[in-house]
Design a protein around this motif. Structure first.
Motif, PDB file in Angstrom:
ATOM      1  N   UNK A  21       0.852  -1.182   0.000  1.00  0.00           N
ATOM      2  CA  UNK A  21       0.000   0.000   0.000  1.00  0.00           C
ATOM      3  C   UNK A  21       0.889   1.234   0.000  1.00  0.00           C
ATOM      4  N   UNK A  22       0.268   2.388  -0.102  1.00  0.00           N
ATOM      5  CA  UNK A  22       1.065   3.616  -0.244  1.00  0.00           C
ATOM      6  C   UNK A  22       1.920   3.893   0.986  1.00  0.00           C
TER       7      UNK A  22
ATOM      8  N   UNK B  55       7.571   3.841   3.348  1.00  0.00           N
ATOM      9  CA  UNK B  55       8.549   3.307   4.296  1.00  0.00           C
ATOM     10  C   UNK B  55       9.675   2.586   3.562  1.00  0.00           C
ATOM     11  N   UNK B  56       9.321   1.761   2.595  1.00  0.00           N
ATOM     12  CA  UNK B  56      10.335   1.006   1.863  1.00  0.00           C
ATOM     13  C   UNK B  56      11.330   1.948   1.189  1.00  0.00           C
ATOM     14  N   UNK B  57      10.831   3.011   0.579  1.00  0.00           N
ATOM     15  CA  UNK B  57      11.697   3.930  -0.151  1.00  0.00           C
ATOM     16  C   UNK B  57      12.190   5.102   0.692  1.00  0.00           C
ATOM     17  N   UNK B  58      11.763   5.142   1.946  1.00  0.00           N
ATOM     18  CA  UNK B  58      12.219   6.152   2.912  1.00  0.00           C
ATOM     19  C   UNK B  58      12.040   7.575   2.388  1.00  0.00           C
TER      20      UNK B  58
ATOM     21  N   UNK C 135       6.005  10.304  -0.355  1.00  0.00           N
ATOM     22  CA  UNK C 135       5.493  10.323  -1.717  1.00  0.00           C
ATOM     23  C   UNK C 135       4.030  10.737  -1.651  1.00  0.00           C
ATOM     24  N   UNK C 136       3.655  11.693  -2.489  1.00  0.00           N
ATOM     25  CA  UNK C 136       2.275  12.157  -2.423  1.00  0.00           C
ATOM     26  C   UNK C 136       1.579  12.188  -3.781  1.00  0.00           C
TER      27      UNK C 136
ATOM     28  N   UNK D  54       4.758   5.712  -9.214  1.00  0.00           N
ATOM     29  CA  UNK D  54       5.200   5.039 -10.434  1.00  0.00           C
ATOM     30  C   UNK D  54       6.713   4.843 -10.403  1.00  0.00           C
ATOM     31  N   UNK D  55       7.428   5.842  -9.936  1.00  0.00           N
ATOM     32  CA  UNK D  55       8.889   5.725  -9.816  1.00  0.00           C
ATOM     33  C   UNK D  55       9.263   4.570  -8.892  1.00  0.00           C
ATOM     34  N   UNK D  56       8.543   4.432  -7.797  1.00  0.00           N
ATOM     35  CA  UNK D  56       8.808   3.328  -6.871  1.00  0.00           C
ATOM     36  C   UNK D  56       8.468   1.980  -7.507  1.00  0.00           C
ATOM     37  N   UNK D  57       7.358   1.924  -8.236  1.00  0.00           N
ATOM     38  CA  UNK D  57       6.990   0.683  -8.916  1.00  0.00           C
ATOM     39  C   UNK D  57       8.058   0.296  -9.935  1.00  0.00           C
ATOM     40  N   UNK D  58       8.617   1.280 -10.620  1.00  0.00           N
ATOM     41  CA  UNK D  58       9.696   1.018 -11.581  1.00  0.00           C
ATOM     42  C   UNK D  58      10.915   0.438 -10.864  1.00  0.00           C
TER      43      UNK D  58
END
Length: 155
Positions: free
Chosen positions: A21-22, A27-30, A33-34, A40-44
């Motif tokens: 989830x968002x 948390x994963x990417x520290x 993100x809003x 999308x950048x994180x999904x990539x």
């Protein structure tokens, strides 16, 4: 979620589908993100680890699906209208709908839509879902359930 997950790339390299989830994504990417572009950048980045599918659920904003095709594809799937009574288990309901859809030969986009419908249905129950049938899922699938293909260019 005060901490991230060190060496997450090593673990996700072994995954076929990664769903978060968002809040878990942040948390994963520290980072905070809003906007859709940030998710999308994180999904990539998840696809870059070797995963075939990356899904980030955005509650009332729908979800982002990134998946491997000959070229990576990124889509935004809108939310399914629902009356939220309890969010418990919605991620599990989404995962079940998505994975069953893939198993039955649906495209990743159609499988994600099925997962979104099932998650929306789940929110209307307090506690676990009871008596949900495929006919109920089909009846709740919006007639104009169009997804939007998103542009993403890596930096």
């Amino acid at each position: 979620y005060p901490r991230g997950w060190d060496r997450w790339e090593e673990y996700l390299a072994h995954a076929d589908a990664v769903q978060m989830n968002k809040d878990e994504c942040r948390v994963l990417f520290k980072k905070n993100i809003s906007d859709v572009e940030g998710f999308v950048e994180c999904a990539a980045a998840v696809l870059d680890t070797g995963a075939r599918h990356a899904i980030i659920t955005l509650r009332n904003q729908g979800l982002i699906l990134a998946h491997r095709t000959p070229a990576d594809e990124y889509v935004h799937i809108p939310p399914v209208p629902c009356t939220v009574r309890d969010l418990s288990g919605s991620g599990d309901a989404f995962a079940a709908g998505f994975l069953v859809g893939l198993h039955e030969g649906k495209s990743p986009i159609d499988a994600a839509k099925q997962g979104g419908v099932l998650a929306a249905l789940n929110t209307e129950f307090v506690g676990y879902m009871k008596g949900v049938t495929r006919q109920m899922i089909a009846a709740r699938t919006p007639k104009d359930f169009e997804h939007a293909v998103l542009e993403y260019k890596s930096a």
